[in-house]
Design a protein around this motif. Structure first.
Motif, PDB file in Angstrom:
ATOM      1  N   ASP A 135       0.860  -1.242   0.041  1.00  0.00           N
ATOM      2  CA  ASP A 135      -0.026  -0.090  -0.005  1.00  0.00           C
ATOM      3  C   ASP A 135       0.877   1.404  -0.030  1.00  0.00           C
ATOM      4  OD1 ASP A 135      -2.007   1.964   0.418  1.00  0.00           O
ATOM      5  OD2 ASP A 135      -2.850   1.210   2.244  1.00  0.00           O
ATOM      6  N   THR A 136       0.877   1.821  -1.133  1.00  0.00           N
ATOM      7  CA  THR A 136       1.861   3.270  -1.460  1.00  0.00           C
ATOM      8  C   THR A 136       0.916   4.416  -1.287  1.00  0.00           C
ATOM      9  OG1 THR A 136       1.522   2.877  -3.605  1.00  0.00           O
ATOM     10  CG2 THR A 136       3.491   1.685  -2.771  1.00  0.00           C
ATOM     11  N   ARG A 137       0.082   4.260  -0.775  1.00  0.00           N
ATOM     12  CA  ARG A 137      -0.907   5.552  -0.724  1.00  0.00           C
ATOM     13  C   ARG A 137      -0.311   6.605   0.313  1.00  0.00           C
ATOM     14  NH1 ARG A 137      -6.710   3.155   0.158  1.00  0.00           N
ATOM     15  NH2 ARG A 137      -5.449   2.208   1.559  1.00  0.00           N
ATOM     16  N   PRO A 138      -0.469   7.722   0.277  1.00  0.00           N
ATOM     17  CA  PRO A 138       0.066   8.702   1.458  1.00  0.00           C
ATOM     18  C   PRO A 138      -1.038   8.679   2.453  1.00  0.00           C
ATOM     19  CG  PRO A 138      -0.908  10.067  -0.492  1.00  0.00           C
ATOM     20  CD  PRO A 138      -0.842   8.431  -1.026  1.00  0.00           C
ATOM     21  N   GLN A 139      -0.591   8.922   3.668  1.00  0.00           N
ATOM     22  CA  GLN A 139      -1.097   9.002   4.853  1.00  0.00           C
ATOM     23  C   GLN A 139      -2.562   9.866   4.718  1.00  0.00           C
ATOM     24  OE1 GLN A 139       0.305  10.676   8.308  1.00  0.00           O
ATOM     25  NE2 GLN A 139      -1.373  10.110   9.723  1.00  0.00           N
ATOM     26  N   TYR A 184     -10.161   6.095   1.240  1.00  0.00           N
ATOM     27  CA  TYR A 184      -9.396   5.237   1.432  1.00  0.00           C
ATOM     28  C   TYR A 184     -10.104   4.017   2.314  1.00  0.00           C
ATOM     29  CZ  TYR A 184      -4.877   7.400   0.933  1.00  0.00           C
ATOM     30  OH  TYR A 184      -3.645   8.307   0.271  1.00  0.00           O
ATOM     31  N   ALA A 185     -10.975   4.258   3.329  1.00  0.00           N
ATOM     32  CA  ALA A 185     -11.756   3.138   3.795  1.00  0.00           C
ATOM     33  C   ALA A 185     -12.930   3.740   4.615  1.00  0.00           C
ATOM     34  CB  ALA A 185     -10.850   2.719   5.044  1.00  0.00           C
ATOM     35  N   GLY A 186     -14.037   3.324   4.262  1.00  0.00           N
ATOM     36  CA  GLY A 186     -15.391   3.460   4.844  1.00  0.00           C
ATOM     37  C   GLY A 186     -15.436   2.471   6.106  1.00  0.00           C
ATOM     38  N   ALA A 187     -16.595   2.633   6.567  1.00  0.00           N
ATOM     39  CA  ALA A 187     -16.772   1.747   7.756  1.00  0.00           C
ATOM     40  C   ALA A 187     -18.443   1.352   7.574  1.00  0.00           C
ATOM     41  CB  ALA A 187     -16.851   2.842   9.076  1.00  0.00           C
ATOM     42  N   GLY A 188     -18.285   0.114   6.711  1.00  0.00           N
ATOM     43  CA  GLY A 188     -19.764  -0.211   6.276  1.00  0.00           C
ATOM     44  C   GLY A 188     -20.538  -0.727   7.371  1.00  0.00           C
ATOM     45  N   ALA A 232      -6.984  16.813   4.167  1.00  0.00           N
ATOM     46  CA  ALA A 232      -5.564  16.901   3.858  1.00  0.00           C
ATOM     47  C   ALA A 232      -4.727  15.704   4.845  1.00  0.00           C
ATOM     48  CB  ALA A 232      -5.170  18.107   4.320  1.00  0.00           C
ATOM     49  N   SER A 233      -3.735  15.549   4.233  1.00  0.00           N
ATOM     50  CA  SER A 233      -3.067  14.328   4.718  1.00  0.00           C
ATOM     51  C   SER A 233      -2.902  14.716   6.263  1.00  0.00           C
ATOM     52  CB  SER A 233      -1.742  14.189   3.985  1.00  0.00           C
ATOM     53  OG  SER A 233      -1.060  12.994   4.474  1.00  0.00           O
ATOM     54  N   GLY A 234      -3.031  13.521   7.082  1.00  0.00           N
ATOM     55  CA  GLY A 234      -2.706  13.646   8.562  1.00  0.00           C
ATOM     56  C   GLY A 234      -3.655  14.237   9.415  1.00  0.00           C
ATOM     57  N   GLU A 235      -4.680  14.898   8.792  1.00  0.00           N
ATOM     58  CA  GLU A 235      -5.902  15.791   9.582  1.00  0.00           C
ATOM     59  C   GLU A 235      -6.607  14.695   9.932  1.00  0.00           C
ATOM     60  OE1 GLU A 235      -8.129  19.802   8.242  1.00  0.00           O
ATOM     61  OE2 GLU A 235      -8.258  18.127   6.701  1.00  0.00           O
ATOM     62  N   VAL A 236      -7.218  15.182  11.166  1.00  0.00           N
ATOM     63  CA  VAL A 236      -8.272  14.543  11.770  1.00  0.00           C
ATOM     64  C   VAL A 236      -9.288  15.701  12.111  1.00  0.00           C
ATOM     65  CG1 VAL A 236      -9.167  13.500  14.154  1.00  0.00           C
ATOM     66  CG2 VAL A 236      -6.961  13.313  13.440  1.00  0.00           C
ATOM     67  N   LYS A 239      -4.121  -4.139   7.624  1.00  0.00           N
ATOM     68  CA  LYS A 239      -4.972  -2.972   7.053  1.00  0.00           C
ATOM     69  C   LYS A 239      -4.230  -1.844   7.566  1.00  0.00           C
ATOM     70  CE  LYS A 239      -9.819  -1.773   6.046  1.00  0.00           C
ATOM     71  NZ  LYS A 239     -11.189  -1.990   6.332  1.00  0.00           N
ATOM     72  N   ARG A 240      -3.694  -0.835   6.654  1.00  0.00           N
ATOM     73  CA  ARG A 240      -2.954   0.281   7.258  1.00  0.00           C
ATOM     74  C   ARG A 240      -4.097   1.352   7.669  1.00  0.00           C
ATOM     75  NH1 ARG A 240       1.085   2.777   3.345  1.00  0.00           N
ATOM     76  NH2 ARG A 240       1.665   4.106   4.790  1.00  0.00           N
ATOM     77  N   TRP A 241      -5.133   1.396   7.029  1.00  0.00           N
ATOM     78  CA  TRP A 241      -6.055   2.685   7.262  1.00  0.00           C
ATOM     79  C   TRP A 241      -7.376   1.839   7.407  1.00  0.00           C
ATOM     80  CZ3 TRP A 241      -2.435   5.955   8.083  1.00  0.00           C
ATOM     81  CH2 TRP A 241      -1.377   5.863   7.181  1.00  0.00           C
ATOM     82  N   GLY A 242      -8.199   2.173   8.462  1.00  0.00           N
ATOM     83  CA  GLY A 242      -9.471   1.807   8.784  1.00  0.00           C
ATOM     84  C   GLY A 242      -9.991   1.860  10.125  1.00  0.00           C
TER      85      GLY A 242
END
Lengths: 310, 755
Positions: A26-30, A88-92, A202-206, B447-450
């Motif tokens: 997984d090479t995607r940025p944070q 990147y990831a939902g929460a189903g 934005a990357s890293g933001e919460v 899983k890195r992100w989730g």
């Protein structure tokens, strides 16, 4: 012989090219994190008085909410052009809440980058749904029990509401089960400006996004944000006089006038009933982001309602 | 399961003709074969094995010209005369024969002989007690310069008893030569499986199948006895093995031989071509990809080496269609063999495949589908003088698949060893036995992100935990000839499974019977019990349900049918089948794929139906087939019995291929099947139970595939073809669960060539 070597070497090199491949990690940025919380509106805890004088209080409000994810901004919802959003990831999953108990609680965390729209859904809970504060396994079993209503001829509970309305010496009780699923997106911004469900990540933001469930929404007279709360029409639907109003009884009386019913279609092509008005018009408006306006509510896709899906 | 030894009389007219001198006298040779100055021609003992061609009928004679080197190996086999499919069968078999080399004064020589092989359907011709002396060879003055002597046409051939293995009753086989002519398969033997009776497609053009009601996850794929995780690039694409390397693909729809286990549905087994030490190769260049294969001998004919591969250049093409998508697939094959002795051979076969479908958005690449696997198979073969065969092989590899949702890789490192032994116990009984051990080490990236609380993530980790799995098996069957017309093959295999601390043992029984009522009419019966660990929805490299969750799946497979040889070289068969599946993990069959990675629903299943298969070889001037299946596949959960999600009542395939002349060949194929139960309508119904009792189905689907080839035959057996082919020329759309998809249409333009 030279030709033979040349041909063999070429094919061998091509084969070696096959060997050289390997799946990357997984090479995607944070990404950014959207932390979704949910809480009841003040009216659920304290009750609310309608413009026609009824004092409404909520005894139980079980809501199965979840399916959070990122998609196109605006009213696009699922399937729309989401070229600006990297989800990147939902929460189903769903959580089952009792909004008459507890305050702000976690709904889910979702991850992504770019300009996105947050989407949610009201859907009956799965067997592995998480339980909110004060919700028991028996509540989950109760919500997962299959049944029928005028809209869904077979399905589990999505929303269960029990309460009463009092005016003077008269007390009317109501106990309603909604089984249809609703996909929510394109939530209007405060003052009807922009969309509260749009986020820039934005990357890293919460980013925290508080959702508020408005049980009192079911008592609006029409679909306008500033429409009054009323209960007379519902109270009058108590055909059997047992002081408890059911959805079946609401199905026997007409809903609001066509100019204020938001274009709701009746299942029989005629004037929507009060039940259909509550079900299709008001129910999707219960969940809002902060102080924003209502979200667009689409009937949940059939595939998502498939029994056996957890 | 029931290999039927069918005696074929091959008259080995070793009408000799050794190098250099153009004429000789058989009689003279016969009179003094061992004289000091005499030449001893090549001999073959034990009698060679030849497969009686599938679907062939009657008697035939093939004259081969065999070039045999000083070690006795057949360097080349050319057909002088003989009809198909016998000519190809004899030629193919001859390349594997091992002769005692010709000698002059005891010194081995190269030789060329004419070899006549006569095929007799069901007739048994006793072997001569002592082989008559072969025709006299002529010694060359220069062993490297072979020349064929003109054999006297009136010479009496020398008879050699040649025994051949007929395929088991439970198998339907496709040769590569035939598949090349089949429209809609792009010359791909694996893709051609879909035309066989009993095979039900999920969606047109998608090469994952239900076989007699068994879901894709219950169908095992093997290449030369090596388990292969998947067959097709990016699910829709060409097969992961160069078609030029595939000699034959067999489909065992049930009651399969004991050598096949750990799959409860069906077996697709491919055999590679036999190693050849003459320099030859094939290649093709198509819109989407290019592939090639070359093979040559070395070490004075003792060794062979093959390399092959395919490489896609779809990136450029895709960028025109969708700039954000990229597609890459490739595969490779390599094989080396070395004859240690005249009876012992060591070999290494390595192959692998890589697929990647990725999407670029805002500079971020997300892999939509990614999969790869690599295999090596190191083999040691020994052939016994009595015709027996022993193989000891060790297989290893690496499998990996991208789990798209979490962008994490799941992988498996498989390693295994197997021993396969075949020996004739008597004239009428052959034993086939084997043991094998398979070890798999599964792992997955986190899983890195989730959302850490997501039950989906927890369920996935539970279903596919990191672990070490082991499977051990012992198996054996007997091929018993009961008189001239009946062949019985009882078999048994025992498997021990261990996964993540859980264990299970299974014992499978198999029985096949072939009864020849007449020379052209046979009754075929097969019965089998098969067990399988939990399976995933479709086979994917490195993804396997762990810890034997839910227990083993079991199937009881039975079939009975008839096989007829009709005039005009037409073969017809009809089979009734009835399968029962117990505790099966068929996620597709009972629900949607939505929860495939979360849970593994178990159900009881059954499938029954009738299969009809009438064909005339597509390699004939006018060939074709009718393949029809009427069936019902049910699932049961609790008290409810309902049609499987991909139950299709009627499946029909018609095809014809015609040699127009002047190198042109055209083919057409018509595929039709009835719609599957409409999941959408089921859901719109009410109760969970009720939905499964609803009978609404999606509309039926049909498509027409076309193929046109122009072939130029050049000198020295070189050839070039131009092939235009299209799957679904009518651009029909298919409706799946109420939703229209497609049209899935695949065009292909390409140039092929070989030497």
């Amino acid at each position: 012989m030279r030709t033979r070597l040349l041909i063999s070497a070429m094919v061998g090199l091509a084969a070696a090219r096959g060997l050289a491949a390997c799946l990357p990690g997984d090479t995607r940025p944070q990404p950014a994190v959207v932390h979704l919380t949910v809480e009841p509106s003040p009216a659920i805890a304290a009750g609310v008085t309608t413009t026609d004088g009824w004092q409404i209080s909520f005894g139980r409000l079980l809501v199965s909410l979840g399916g959070a994810g990122l998609s196109a901004r605006g009213v696009g919802g699922r399937g729309a052009d989401d070229s600006l959003c990297n989800s990147y990831a939902g929460a189903g999953y769903e959580r089952l809440f009792d909004f008459t108990v507890g305050g702000r609680q976690k709904l889910s965390d979702i991850y992504g980058l770019g300009t996105c729209g947050v989407r949610l859904r009201l859907r009956s809970p799965g067997s592995d749904s998480l339980l909110g504060e004060g919700v028991t396994a028996d509540d989950l079993t109760f919500m997962r029990a299959e049944g029928a209503d005028a809209i869904i001829t077979g399905g589990r509970r999505t929303v269960y509401l029990r309460g009463k309305a009092t005016r003077g010496a008269v007390t009317k009780r109501f106990e309603w089960t909604f089984r249809a699923g609703v996909s929510l997106h394109g939530c209007a911004g405060a003052g009807d400006v922009g969309f509260a469900s749009d986020v820039v990540l934005a990357s890293g933001e919460v980013l925290s996004l508080p959702l508020i469930v408005h049980g009192e929404e079911l008592f609006h007279a029409n679909l306008a944000d500033d429409s009054p709360l009323r209960f007379d029409a519902i109270a009058d639907a108590d055909a059997d006089g047992d002081q408890t109003i059911t959805l079946d009884e609401l199905a026997a009386v007409p809903g609001p006038m066509p100019e204020s019913d938001g274009g709701i279609e009746s299942s029989d092509g005629g004037t929507p009933t009060l039940e259909e008005f509550l079900y299709k018009g008001l129910l999707p408006r219960m969940v809002r982001i902060g102080d924003s306006g209502a979200c667009v509510g689409d009937p949940q896709q059939m595939m998502m309602m498939m029994p056996g899906g957890g | 399961m029931s290999s039927r030894r069918r005696r074929i009389v091959a008259s080995a007219a070793a009408l000799a003709a050794l190098l250099g001198v153009a004429s000789s006298s058989r009689d003279a040779a016969a009179a003094a074969p061992q004289a000091a100055s005499a030449v001893v021609p090549p001999r073959i003992d034990p009698p060679p094995q030849v497969a009686y061609p599938t679907g062939a009928a009657g008697d035939a004679e093939v004259i081969l010209i065999l070039t045999i080197d000083r070690t006795g190996k057949v360097l080349s086999a050319d057909v002088e005369t003989g009809a198909e499919p016998f000519a190809s069968a004899a030629k193919q078999a001859a390349t594997e024969w091992r002769f005692q080399p010709a000698t002059r004064d005891g010194v081995p020589l190269g030789a060329k002989i004419r070899f006549a092989a006569s095929f007799h359907g069901e007739k048994t011709v006793p072997a001569p007690e002592e082989p008559p002396p072969p025709a006299a060879p002529v010694v060359p003055s220069n062993a490297d310069k072979h020349a064929v002597a003109k054999a006297p046409p009136a010479r009496a051939p020398i008879e050699i008893d040649v025994r051949g293995d007929k395929l088991p009753p439970s198998v339907t086989s496709l040769s590569r030569a035939e598949v090349r002519q089949l429209p809609g398969t792009f010359g791909d033997p694996f893709r051609a499986i879909e035309i066989l009776p009993g095979v039900t497609p999920i969606v047109s053009g998608v090469p994952f199948f239900y076989v007699r009601g068994a879901p894709p996850g219950n169908v095992g794929y093997f290449l030369d006895g090596v388990r292969v995780p998947y067959l097709f690039h990016v699910a829709l694409g060409p097969s992961i093995v160069n078609p030029a390397l595939v000699e034959r693909v067999d489909l065992y729809s049930g009651g399969y031989p004991a050598q096949y286990g750990r799959y409860a549905g069906a077996i697709v087994s491919a055999e590679t071509t036999a190693p050849r030490d003459d320099f030859h190769g094939e290649g093709n260049l198509r819109i989407f990809d290019a592939g090639a294969m070359v093979e040559s001998g070395f070490g004075d004919g003792r060794g062979t080496a093959l390399v092959g591969g395919r490489y896609s250049y779809t990136g450029a093409l895709f960028s025109l269609i969708s700039p954000t998508l990229s597609l890459d697939y490739r595969d490779y094959q390599a094989r080396v063999t070395w004859n240690l002795t005249s009876r012992d051979q060591i070999g290494l076969f390595a192959f692998g495949a890589y697929d990647l479908l990725a999407q670029q958005k805002n500079g971020i690449e997300t892999i939509v589908f990614g999969s790869e696997f690599y295999r090596f198979d190191l083999r040691l073969d020994h052939r016994f003088a009595d015709g027996g065969h022993l193989r000891w092989a060790t297989t290893g590899g690496f499998d990996q698949t991208r789990i798209a949702g979490g962008q994490q890789n799941a992988r498996d490192i498989p390693i295994g060893t197997r021993v396969e032994y075949t020996t004739p116990l008597s004239e009428d009984v052959t034993l086939r036995a084997g043991i094998d051990a398979q070890f798999d080490t599964y792992s997955a990236d986190p899983k890195r992100w989730g959302d850490p609380e997501d039950p989906d993530t927890k369920a996935f980790n539970s279903l596919f935990p990191p672990r070490a799995d082991a499977a051990l098996a012992a198996r054996g069957d007997l091929v018993i000839k009961l008189g001239r017309r009946v062949e019985l093959t009882p078999g048994v295999r025992v498997d021990l499974f261990r996964s993540g601390g859980a264990s299970a043992v299974s014992a499978d029984g198999r029985l096949a019977l072939r009864s020849a009522i007449t020379d052209k009419f046979r009754i075929i019966q097969a019965l089998g019990l098969a067990n399988q660990p939990p399976s995933f929805i479709i086979p994917l490299p490195g993804v396997s349900v762990g810890s034997l969750q839910g227990g083993l799946q079991t199937s009881v497979q039975s079939s009975a049918g008839v096989e007829m040889e009709l005039p005009g070289a037409i073969t017809a068969s009809a089979s009734l089948f009835d399968n029962v599946f117990i505790n099966m993990s068929d996620t597709l069959g009972v629900a949607s794929a939505r929860s495939a990675t979360r849970s593994e629903p178990r159900s009881l299943g059954s499938a029954y139906g009738l299969e009809v298969y009438i064909r005339r070889r597509l390699t004939s001037r006018l060939g074709g087939f009718i393949s029809y299946t009427i069936s019902r596949s049910n699932r049961a959960e609790g008290n409810l019995t309902f049609p499987s999600s991909f139950d299709r009542t009627h499946v029909l395939n018609l095809a014809a291929a015609f040699d127009i002349g002047r190198g042109w060949r055209a083919g057409a194929r018509f595929t039709f099947y009835t719609g599957a139960p409409s999941i959408a309508s089921q859901i719109a119904g009410a109760q969970t139970g009720d939905r499964k009792l609803l009978t609404d189905r999606d509309p039926a689907f049909y498509r027409i595939d076309l193929r046109l080839e122009k072939r130029w035959t050049l000198q020295k057996a070189r050839w070039v073809s131009f092939v235009a082919e299209m799957l679904n020329t009518t651009l029909h759309k298919e409706v799946v669960s109420g939703q229209e998809i497609g049209p899935i249409a695949i065009p292909s333009l390409g140039v092929e060539g070989g030497f």
